[in-house]
Design a protein around this motif. Structure first.
Motif, PDB file in Angstrom:
ATOM      1  N   LEU A  54       0.836  -1.207   0.000  1.00  0.00           N
ATOM      2  CA  LEU A  54       0.000   0.000   0.000  1.00  0.00           C
ATOM      3  C   LEU A  54       0.870   1.257   0.000  1.00  0.00           C
ATOM      4  O   LEU A  54       0.585   2.224  -0.724  1.00  0.00           O
ATOM      5  CB  LEU A  54      -0.918   0.017   1.225  1.00  0.00           C
ATOM      6  N   LEU A  55       1.923   1.231   0.797  1.00  0.00           N
ATOM      7  CA  LEU A  55       2.834   2.373   0.847  1.00  0.00           C
ATOM      8  C   LEU A  55       3.502   2.594  -0.509  1.00  0.00           C
ATOM      9  O   LEU A  55       3.615   3.732  -0.968  1.00  0.00           O
ATOM     10  CB  LEU A  55       3.887   2.141   1.936  1.00  0.00           C
ATOM     11  N   ASN A  56       3.919   1.501  -1.139  1.00  0.00           N
ATOM     12  CA  ASN A  56       4.527   1.623  -2.472  1.00  0.00           C
ATOM     13  C   ASN A  56       3.528   2.168  -3.492  1.00  0.00           C
ATOM     14  O   ASN A  56       3.879   3.024  -4.317  1.00  0.00           O
ATOM     15  CB  ASN A  56       5.084   0.279  -2.941  1.00  0.00           C
ATOM     16  N   ASP A  57       2.294   1.665  -3.428  1.00  0.00           N
ATOM     17  CA  ASP A  57       1.260   2.178  -4.336  1.00  0.00           C
ATOM     18  C   ASP A  57       1.019   3.668  -4.079  1.00  0.00           C
ATOM     19  O   ASP A  57       0.903   4.476  -5.019  1.00  0.00           O
ATOM     20  CB  ASP A  57      -0.050   1.400  -4.151  1.00  0.00           C
ATOM     21  N   THR A  58       0.939   4.036  -2.805  1.00  0.00           N
ATOM     22  CA  THR A  58       0.735   5.436  -2.445  1.00  0.00           C
ATOM     23  C   THR A  58       1.916   6.282  -2.888  1.00  0.00           C
ATOM     24  O   THR A  58       1.743   7.398  -3.395  1.00  0.00           O
ATOM     25  CB  THR A  58       0.529   5.564  -0.927  1.00  0.00           C
ATOM     26  N   LYS A  59       3.101   5.740  -2.710  1.00  0.00           N
ATOM     27  CA  LYS A  59       4.307   6.443  -3.126  1.00  0.00           C
ATOM     28  C   LYS A  59       4.325   6.639  -4.643  1.00  0.00           C
ATOM     29  O   LYS A  59       4.655   7.732  -5.130  1.00  0.00           O
ATOM     30  CB  LYS A  59       5.525   5.633  -2.677  1.00  0.00           C
ATOM     31  N   ASP A  60       3.931   5.580  -5.384  1.00  0.00           N
ATOM     32  CA  ASP A  60       3.853   5.705  -6.844  1.00  0.00           C
ATOM     33  C   ASP A  60       2.820   6.760  -7.243  1.00  0.00           C
ATOM     34  O   ASP A  60       3.057   7.590  -8.139  1.00  0.00           O
ATOM     35  CB  ASP A  60       3.498   4.353  -7.479  1.00  0.00           C
ATOM     36  N   GLU A  61       1.677   6.716  -6.552  1.00  0.00           N
ATOM     37  CA  GLU A  61       0.626   7.696  -6.827  1.00  0.00           C
ATOM     38  C   GLU A  61       1.112   9.106  -6.485  1.00  0.00           C
ATOM     39  O   GLU A  61       0.888  10.057  -7.240  1.00  0.00           O
ATOM     40  CB  GLU A  61      -0.628   7.347  -6.015  1.00  0.00           C
ATOM     41  N   LEU A  62       1.790   9.232  -5.353  1.00  0.00           N
ATOM     42  CA  LEU A  62       2.333  10.523  -4.957  1.00  0.00           C
ATOM     43  C   LEU A  62       3.375  11.016  -5.961  1.00  0.00           C
ATOM     44  O   LEU A  62       3.377  12.194  -6.339  1.00  0.00           O
ATOM     45  CB  LEU A  62       2.952  10.421  -3.558  1.00  0.00           C
ATOM     46  N   LEU A  63       4.213  10.126  -6.429  1.00  0.00           N
ATOM     47  CA  LEU A  63       5.220  10.478  -7.421  1.00  0.00           C
ATOM     48  C   LEU A  63       4.553  10.935  -8.719  1.00  0.00           C
ATOM     49  O   LEU A  63       4.955  11.949  -9.318  1.00  0.00           O
ATOM     50  CB  LEU A  63       6.145   9.282  -7.669  1.00  0.00           C
ATOM     51  N   LYS A  64       3.519  10.196  -9.110  1.00  0.00           N
ATOM     52  CA  LYS A  64       2.776  10.564 -10.321  1.00  0.00           C
ATOM     53  C   LYS A  64       2.139  11.938 -10.159  1.00  0.00           C
ATOM     54  O   LYS A  64       2.231  12.800 -11.046  1.00  0.00           O
ATOM     55  CB  LYS A  64       1.718   9.492 -10.599  1.00  0.00           C
ATOM     56  N   ARG A  65       1.508  12.161  -9.015  1.00  0.00           N
ATOM     57  CA  ARG A  65       0.859  13.450  -8.766  1.00  0.00           C
ATOM     58  C   ARG A  65       1.894  14.567  -8.671  1.00  0.00           C
ATOM     59  O   ARG A  65       1.656  15.684  -9.127  1.00  0.00           O
ATOM     60  CB  ARG A  65       0.044  13.393  -7.474  1.00  0.00           C
ATOM     61  N   THR A  66       3.027  14.257  -8.065  1.00  0.00           N
ATOM     62  CA  THR A  66       4.094  15.256  -7.962  1.00  0.00           C
ATOM     63  C   THR A  66       4.600  15.618  -9.344  1.00  0.00           C
ATOM     64  O   THR A  66       4.833  16.804  -9.644  1.00  0.00           O
ATOM     65  CB  THR A  66       5.245  14.724  -7.089  1.00  0.00           C
ATOM     66  N   GLU A  67       4.755  14.629 -10.200  1.00  0.00           N
ATOM     67  CA  GLU A  67       5.189  14.897 -11.573  1.00  0.00           C
ATOM     68  C   GLU A  67       4.149  15.742 -12.309  1.00  0.00           C
ATOM     69  O   GLU A  67       4.484  16.692 -13.031  1.00  0.00           O
ATOM     70  CB  GLU A  67       5.449  13.592 -12.320  1.00  0.00           C
TER      71      GLU A  67
END
Length: 179
Positions: free
Chosen positions: A122-135
Motif C-alpha cells: 500500500l505504501l509503495n502504491d501510495t508512493k507511486d501515486e504521490l510520485l505521479k501526482r508530484t510529476e
C-alpha cells in the motif's frame, strides 16, 4: 599205657579243629579288617563331602551377599532411572511448551510479516501515486511559469504575430505552446 595213635589222632583232630578255628579266625579277622578299611574310607569320603558342603555353604553365602549387593544396586539404579525419567518428562513438557510457544510466535510473526508486506505494498502504491501526482504538479507548475513568462502585460494584446513578451530576454525567442 598211652596209645600214641590215639594221642596222635586226638592231636590231629585237635589240630584240624584248631586249624579250622584258626582259618575261621583269620577269615573273620580279614573280614573285619576289610570292614574297618571300608568304614575308614567311607568316613574319609564323608569328611571330604562334609568339607565340600562347608565350602559350598560358604560359597553360597558369599554368592547370596553378592546377589543382595546387586539387588541393592539394582534398586538404587532403578530409583535413579525413575528420577531421571521424571526429570526428562518435565524437560520434555517444558520443551513441548516452548515449542508450542515458538510455533505461536512464529505464526504471529508470519501474520505480522504478511501485514507488513501488505502495508508496504500500500505504501509503495501510495508512493507511486504521490510520485505521479508530484510529476503532474511539477508539469503544471512548469507550464504555469512558461505561460507566466509569455503573458502579455500590455493593454492591447492583439498582435497578429503573436504575443510579445514583456521582458527583453524573451524577445529573440518565438512562442511555442507547451505540450
Amino acid at each position: 599205657m598211652i596209645d600214641f595213635s590215639e594221642i596222635s589222632a586226638a592231636l590231629g583232630t585237635l589240630s584240624s579243629v584248631l586249624a579250622l578255628f584258626g582259618g575261621v579266625g583269620v577269615w573273620l579277622y580279614r573280614k573285619q579288617n576289610k570292614r574297618l578299611k571300608e568304614s575308614e574310607a567311607m568316613l574319609s569320603e564323608i569328611n571330604v563331602e562334609k568339607a565340600k558342603l562347608d565350602f559350598d555353604k560358604e560359597r553360597i553365602n558369599h554368592l547370596h551377599q553378592i546377589i543382595e549387593n546387586y539387588n541393592k544396586t539394582e534398586i538404587e539404579h532403578s530409583q535413579r532411572i525413575s528420577d531421571l525419567n521424571h526429570a526428562l518428562n518435565v524437560k520434555e513438557d517444558e520443551c513441548r511448551d516452548k515449542t508450542l510457544q515458538i510455533r505461536n510466535l512464529t505464526e504471529k510473526l508470519y501474520t505480522s510479516e504478511q501485514e507488513v508486506n501488505r502495508v508496504q505494498d500500500l505504501l509503495n502504491d501510495t508512493k507511486d501515486e504521490l510520485l505521479k501526482r508530484t510529476e503532474e504538479r511539477d508539469e503544471e507548475r512548469r507550464k504555469k511559469e512558461y505561460y507566466k513568462r509569455w503573458r502579455c502585460e500590455k493593454s492591447y494584446c492583439k498582435d497578429p504575430d503573436g504575443r510579445q513578451p514583456p521582458n527583453s530576454k524573451l524577445a529573440t525567442e518565438d512562442y511555442v505552446h507547451p505540450e
